[in-house]
Design a protein around this motif. Structure first.
Motif, PDB file in Angstrom:
ATOM      1  N   UNK A  64       1.003  -0.744  -0.257  1.00  0.00           N
ATOM      2  CA  UNK A  64       0.271   0.315   0.269  1.00  0.00           C
ATOM      3  C   UNK A  64       1.095   1.279   0.024  1.00  0.00           C
ATOM      4  N   UNK A  65       0.786   2.399  -0.946  1.00  0.00           N
ATOM      5  CA  UNK A  65       1.098   3.592  -1.118  1.00  0.00           C
ATOM      6  C   UNK A  65       0.286   4.488  -0.778  1.00  0.00           C
ATOM      7  N   UNK A  66       0.144   4.772   0.723  1.00  0.00           N
ATOM      8  CA  UNK A  66      -0.691   4.931   1.050  1.00  0.00           C
ATOM      9  C   UNK A  66      -1.226   6.941   1.393  1.00  0.00           C
ATOM     10  N   UNK A 106       3.455  -1.436   4.484  1.00  0.00           N
ATOM     11  CA  UNK A 106       2.803   0.221   4.022  1.00  0.00           C
ATOM     12  C   UNK A 106       3.949   0.887   3.470  1.00  0.00           C
ATOM     13  N   UNK A 107       3.873   1.721   2.903  1.00  0.00           N
ATOM     14  CA  UNK A 107       4.380   3.008   2.870  1.00  0.00           C
ATOM     15  C   UNK A 107       4.066   4.114   2.921  1.00  0.00           C
ATOM     16  N   UNK A 108       4.686   5.292   2.935  1.00  0.00           N
ATOM     17  CA  UNK A 108       3.801   6.955   2.574  1.00  0.00           C
ATOM     18  C   UNK A 108       1.942   7.201   3.017  1.00  0.00           C
ATOM     19  N   UNK A 109       2.752   7.237   4.776  1.00  0.00           N
ATOM     20  CA  UNK A 109       1.111   6.900   5.378  1.00  0.00           C
ATOM     21  C   UNK A 109       1.050   8.620   6.360  1.00  0.00           C
ATOM     22  N   UNK A 110       0.005   9.722   6.004  1.00  0.00           N
ATOM     23  CA  UNK A 110       0.445  10.830   6.998  1.00  0.00           C
ATOM     24  C   UNK A 110       0.117  10.651   8.284  1.00  0.00           C
ATOM     25  N   UNK A 135       2.075   0.952  10.474  1.00  0.00           N
ATOM     26  CA  UNK A 135       2.398   2.193   8.732  1.00  0.00           C
ATOM     27  C   UNK A 135       4.304   2.844   9.158  1.00  0.00           C
ATOM     28  N   UNK A 136       4.705   2.685   8.614  1.00  0.00           N
ATOM     29  CA  UNK A 136       6.235   2.563   8.504  1.00  0.00           C
ATOM     30  C   UNK A 136       6.853   1.125   8.737  1.00  0.00           C
ATOM     31  N   UNK A 137       6.449  -0.198   9.076  1.00  0.00           N
ATOM     32  CA  UNK A 137       7.732  -1.181   9.287  1.00  0.00           C
ATOM     33  C   UNK A 137       7.515  -1.599   7.665  1.00  0.00           C
TER      34      UNK A 137
END
Length: 362
Positions: free
Chosen positions: A302-304, A333-337, A358-360
């Motif tokens: 997931x690109x978030x 997942x990456x790019x989670x705000x 998110x971020x792991x």
């Protein structure tokens, strides 16, 4: 271009009313009401390809399979009108956890061959039903429905909605292509492309081969099975980035991705991007719901949306380890705000039961 009228497209009712006497929904209904079986069909059903359990995938006419209504309000869960899905536990496959596969998607009825080439639809209210299409559909009209059909395209897309038009619905349809025969240096780009600002509904569809399978910033994508994306080098000589669902951002948003199986088996060194890719390529990503899906593959699954993304709700999804131990080659997942207004991350799990944070990357 051959128009829909010239090919005598059959018009059908859009009520979706149920058959209260026979237990089956009528053939003219767009979808089956809860508790009803598929429309009865006197003709032999077309045989599908192999299913995940090794069976033929053929479905006998009228074989029971209920479909939730396609007109359900996508925002119902967010308002609390419907119970939010419970995150499943450990699952080996999507089907074992109740997610869509080849047996629950695609046409329910026998089909009639139609070689249409690059066909333009210009008549409002057109309904294409039970067509086995060799070619593609370019929609310059409102309230077009494609249902219980199959599209095998060698164009840039399977179905494309042009800017300025609305109301496109694609239900119970298989959309695929022939690898190596597309216009992008042998590749094909979009199974469904939305070039405008209106929502497109895609439900109970079996989608394969296309590089960016479902491409839109606005829409309701539900109960679909996206699989076997085929990597290819594009006309620039580079590996085409691949995504099962992709949005480029910009506009008001309004994309709901609910209860789909979204698989991107593309190797990382051959263009893998995401299973769901929310990219800020043309503007800020906003107002996207990704809920109760089985997600697997990609570089990151997931690109978030990135640092400016707002209104992104990611809840109740299963990130599968079937291609990579971390769901994607580099992680789930990456790019989670995290601090974005209205952003929600809740009840997302790996298929082996681990929580997804998110971020792991593992």
């Amino acid at each position: 271009m051959v128009t829909a009228v010239a090919l005598s497209v059959v018009l059908a009712t859009r009520s979706g009313r149920s058959d209260t006497t026979g237990g089956r929904c009528p053939v003219e209904a767009l979808t089956c009401a809860p508790g009803q079986s598929d429309p009865a069909d006197s003709a032999p059903a077309a045989t599908r390809g192999p299913t995940p359990d090794g069976g033929s995938g053929a479905r006998a006419p009228g074989m029971g399979r209920t479909s939730p209504t396609a007109t359900a309000d996508p925002a119902a869960t967010d308002r609390g009108d419907a119970k939010a899905p419970t995150a499943p536990g450990t699952c080996r496959t999507a089907a074992a956890c109740g997610f869509p596969d080849a047996r629950t998607t695609g046409p329910r009825l026998a089909l009639t061959p139609h070689r249409v080439g690059a066909m333009s639809i210009r008549t409002d209210g057109t309904v294409i039903r039970r067509w086995d299409i060799t070619g593609s559909l370019d929609v310059y009209a409102n309230n077009v429905t494609v249902i219980d059909s199959r599209i095998t395209s060698d164009n840039w897309w399977g179905i494309n909605l042009r800017a300025g038009y609305s109301g496109l619905r694609i239900l119970h349809t298989t959309i695929t292509a022939v690898p190596g025969k597309g216009p992008d240096n042998g590749g094909v780009d979009y199974a469904v492309s939305n070039m405008g600002a209106s929502a497109v509904e895609v439900g109970w569809c079996d989608v394969s081969v296309f590089g960016d399978a479902l491409s839109m910033g606005q829409g309701y994508l539900h109960d679909n099975y996206v699989h076997d994306i085929t990597p290819f080098r594009n006309q620039g000589g580079e590996w085409q980035h691949t995504n099962a669902v992709i949005s480029d951002g910009g506009g008001a948003g309004g994309l709901t991705v609910r209860h789909n199986t979204l698989l991107n088996p593309t190797p990382v060194d051959r263009g893998a991007s995401g299973s769901v890719g929310l990219f800020a390529d043309t503007g800020t990503v906003k107002n996207v719901t990704v809920e109760d899906n089985w997600l697997a593959g990609g570089a990151y699954t997931l690109y978030a949306g990135g640092s400016g993304a707002t209104g992104i709700k990611v809840t109740g999804n299963v990130f599968s380890t079937e291609y990579h131990p971390a769901a994607g080659g580099y992680g789930a997942v990456t790019a989670w705000n995290e601090g974005g207004a209205g952003n929600v991350w809740r009840d997302n799990r790996m298929s082996d039961g681990r929580a997804v944070v998110p971020g792991t990357t593992s």
